[in-house]
Design a protein around this motif. Structure first.
Motif, PDB file in Angstrom:
ATOM      1  N   ARG A   1      34.780  22.731  28.941  1.00 11.95           N
ATOM      2  CA  ARG A   1      33.445  23.197  29.269  1.00 11.95           C
ATOM      3  C   ARG A   1      33.244  24.652  29.265  1.00 11.95           C
ATOM      4  NH1 ARG A   1      32.088  22.492  33.896  1.00 11.95           N
ATOM      5  NH2 ARG A   1      29.836  21.650  33.531  1.00 11.95           N
TER       6      ARG A   1
ATOM      7  N   ILE B   1      36.938  17.275  36.433  1.00 18.36           N
ATOM      8  CA  ILE B   1      38.048  17.355  37.285  1.00 18.36           C
ATOM      9  C   ILE B   1      38.850  16.044  37.218  1.00 18.36           C
ATOM     10  CG2 ILE B   1      38.574  18.006  39.735  1.00 18.36           C
ATOM     11  CD1 ILE B   1      36.304  19.934  39.616  1.00 18.36           C
TER      12      ILE B   1
ATOM     13  N   LYS C   1      38.877  18.683  29.745  1.00 15.00           N
ATOM     14  CA  LYS C   1      37.494  18.721  30.006  1.00 15.00           C
ATOM     15  C   LYS C   1      37.098  19.985  30.807  1.00 15.00           C
ATOM     16  CE  LYS C   1      33.194  16.272  30.965  1.00 15.00           C
ATOM     17  NZ  LYS C   1      32.592  15.012  31.529  1.00 15.00           N
ATOM     18  N   GLN C   2      37.857  20.301  31.958  1.00 13.22           N
ATOM     19  CA  GLN C   2      37.313  21.180  33.009  1.00 13.22           C
ATOM     20  C   GLN C   2      37.516  22.531  31.977  1.00 13.22           C
ATOM     21  OE1 GLN C   2      39.700  21.093  36.425  1.00 13.22           O
ATOM     22  NE2 GLN C   2      38.188  22.620  37.542  1.00 13.22           N
TER      23      GLN C   2
ATOM     24  N   LEU D   1      32.192  17.997  35.787  1.00 11.93           N
ATOM     25  CA  LEU D   1      33.239  18.966  35.699  1.00 11.93           C
ATOM     26  C   LEU D   1      34.523  18.782  34.984  1.00 11.93           C
ATOM     27  CD1 LEU D   1      32.216  20.523  39.077  1.00 11.93           C
ATOM     28  CD2 LEU D   1      31.026  21.035  36.813  1.00 11.93           C
TER      29      LEU D   1
ATOM     30  N   LEU E   1      41.201  22.498  43.201  1.00 15.32           N
ATOM     31  CA  LEU E   1      40.413  21.975  42.069  1.00 15.32           C
ATOM     32  C   LEU E   1      40.093  22.992  40.914  1.00 15.32           C
ATOM     33  CD1 LEU E   1      37.638  19.620  44.059  1.00 15.32           C
ATOM     34  CD2 LEU E   1      40.059  19.104  43.167  1.00 15.32           C
ATOM     35  N   GLU E   2      40.525  24.018  41.083  1.00 13.20           N
ATOM     36  CA  GLU E   2      40.172  25.193  40.242  1.00 13.20           C
ATOM     37  C   GLU E   2      38.787  25.498  39.820  1.00 13.20           C
ATOM     38  OE1 GLU E   2      43.325  25.141  36.960  1.00 13.20           O
ATOM     39  OE2 GLU E   2      44.380  23.685  38.162  1.00 13.20           O
ATOM     40  N   ILE E   3      37.925  25.193  40.848  1.00 11.56           N
ATOM     41  CA  ILE E   3      36.632  25.858  40.677  1.00 11.56           C
ATOM     42  C   ILE E   3      36.400  27.259  40.741  1.00 11.56           C
ATOM     43  CG2 ILE E   3      34.340  25.438  41.340  1.00 11.56           C
ATOM     44  CD1 ILE E   3      35.239  22.530  42.088  1.00 11.56           C
ATOM     45  N   ASP E   4      36.039  28.037  39.927  1.00 13.06           N
ATOM     46  CA  ASP E   4      35.929  29.408  40.161  1.00 13.06           C
ATOM     47  C   ASP E   4      34.505  29.757  40.460  1.00 13.06           C
ATOM     48  OD1 ASP E   4      34.634  29.302  37.682  1.00 13.06           O
ATOM     49  OD2 ASP E   4      36.088  30.557  36.661  1.00 13.06           O
TER      50      ASP E   4
END
Lengths: 79, 412
Positions: free
Chosen positions: B69, A20, B65-66, A18, A35-38
């Motif tokens: 992607r 991160i 990269k985050q 990802l 972690l700014e994962i939506d």
């Protein structure tokens, strides 16, 4: 597999798959805020977990997962 | 309310000739080819092994990269080109552009690479392994949405997919939005990164591509007797369009006016241009009428000039019908001879080339034009740039589907 081993695998997945920043990844890190994962990212995370650990994760199991630690514990309980 | 005149106050680009406006212009007037052998994927099973690729660009390095992607390559290029254009126009990148800004993007095939990837995964591993990012990467409006998010554009938005006329139509429709006082600033872009194994194969199947694999830089030869097809290319170009009053209020530097826009449809054949270029001619006539000038005021025509036998012949015929004797005098050139065909990104790139030609009073050449075709007998500015005062430029863009979009740029 020990909890810390699961954490290390999760950390590597987050970093390599990802993109991160590894410095942000710890057991207390919140998936969304830190972690700014939506919502789309969560789907990716689940797919990555399923592939890496050869398990299946149902949507209901994710209801209480908001941090890296909670994800690691869920995975640990399924192995 | 009075009709607003529309000016261009910012330019940004990433394309086979350069990763900014100044390098691109230097190479355009220098007659440099940006075409070379394909490096992005294995071409060993393809009949065509070359294209105009963007060089020295790593999306992971540029946006992390985050973030990288989440976008298809066409989206990466759009974000990159938009940054230069916004800065060039004098806006602060750290602040959202807000609801006074509209956005219109043109693309031919959007995130086709993401589509191909998703199909491969589906075939090999089934539907549950398809990336959740596939849809948002492949949808043709991906760049419009992602650029709006990145730079905080909250006014009206449109995505135009009229194949190779897409970003010329985008500029024309944005011009109308400003003229009608719907919004006073519009970020307009064209983007394409359709240089994939499937699209190269598919375009080759319809005999649209040059197959001169032995000399990639010389393959694209618009109006030359030995032309045998277009050369695929990728890139993005962004323009900041603004009402004249808005530009004056902020003392913005102006590249020129967008004074005319005309569009038409061939309603003839899905790929072949209408005989004699009559569809293209209608769009040129409308654009000139919209600019309210006479044909002879056009100092330079940036041709569609794809290097296919059919386009270059019919475009030539249309220009002759439009301008009669003056057709033999006016400078024409195809910058595609250097970039290759940017497909949906072509109109925006060629708008930039036209504006820079006008600003610098210098006409970029048609390179690789060595053997004259008796049916293509106009002044195509062969092989060397020409210094000439330019007050008005016409830029032609025509797309599969029979879409024609023509823009006129004026110094005053």
């Amino acid at each position: 597999m020990e909890v810390n081993e699961v954490f290390e695998k999760v950390k590597t997945l987050f970093e390599e798959e990802l993109g991160i920043d590894s410095e942000k990844i710890n057991m207390d890190a919140k998936l969304e805020e830190d972690l700014e994962i939506d919502s789309l990212g969560i789907v990716e995370v689940v797919m990555a977990f399923e592939d890496e650990f050869e398990i299946e994760i149902d949507d209901e199991e994710l209801t209480d997962v908001g941090t890296v630690g909670q994800a690691v514990n869920l995975l640990h309980s399924k192995l | 309310m009075t009709k607003q005149r529309v000016v261009v106050t910012g330019l940004g680009t990433i394309n086979p000739l350069g990763n900014n406006v100044s390098d691109t212009w230097k190479n355009l007037v220098g007659g440099v080819s940006g075409v070379d052998y394909i490096t992005l994927f294995d071409t060993s099973d393809l009949p065509v092994t070359f294209a105009g690729e963007v060089k020295n660009f790593d999306a992971n390095e540029y946006m992390g990269k985050q973030n990288a992607r989440k976008l298809d390559r066409s989206g990466h290029l759009s974000i990159f080109a938009a940054e230069e254009a916004i800065q060039d126009a004098g806006f602060d990148l750290s602040k959202p552009l807000g609801e006074d800004f509209g956005i219109v993007f043109g693309t031919g095939i959007g995130g086709i690479g993401a589509t191909e990837d998703a199909v491969r995964v589906y075939d090999e591993r089934g539907s549950t392994r398809i990336s959740p990012l596939a849809i948002t990467q492949l949808m043709p409006n991906s760049s419009t949405g992602q650029v709006a998010i990145k730079y905080g554009i909250q006014g009206p938005s449109l995505t135009i997919t009229t194949a190779c006329a897409a970003s010329a139509n985008a500029i024309g429709e944005a011009k109308r939005m400003i003229e009608q006082n719907i919004v006073d600033k519009v970020l307009v872009g064209g983007t394409e990164s359709g240089t994939t194994s499937m699209t190269i194969g598919a375009f080759a199947q319809i005999k649209a591509l040059s197959k001169q694999n032995d000399e990639p830089q010389k393959a694209c030869k618009p109006f030359d007797k030995n032309r045998d097809g277009f050369v695929m290319a990728e890139g993005s170009t962004v323009l900041i369009l603004e009402s004249e009053s808005s530009a004056k209020d902020r003392d913005a530097e102006v590249y020129g006016y967008i004074s005319g826009y005309g569009s038409s449809t061939d309603a003839y054949h899905i790929t072949a241009p209408s005989e004699g270029g009559v569809g293209a001619l209608r769009a040129m006539e409308k654009a000139i009428s919209n600019a309210d000038i006479s044909n002879k005021k056009i100092d330079y025509i940036n041709a569609h000039g794809t290097s296919t036998p059919a386009n270059d012949l019919n475009e030539t015929l249309a220009i002759k019908s439009l301008m009669n004797d003056y057709a033999y005098e006016v400078n024409i050139s195809s910058t595609k001879s250097m970039t290759g065909h940017l497909l949906g990104g072509g109109g925006a790139f060629e708008a930039m080339a036209s504006l820079l030609a006008m600003k610098n009073n210098q006409i970029p050449p048609t390179i690789n034009l060595n053997d004259s075709d008796e049916d293509c007998d106009l002044n195509y500015t062969a092989n060397h740039s020409v210094d000439k005062n330019i007050d008005h430029v016409m830029s032609n863009s025509f797309g599969f589907g029979g879409h024609n979009a023509v823009l006129i740029f004026s110094k005053q």
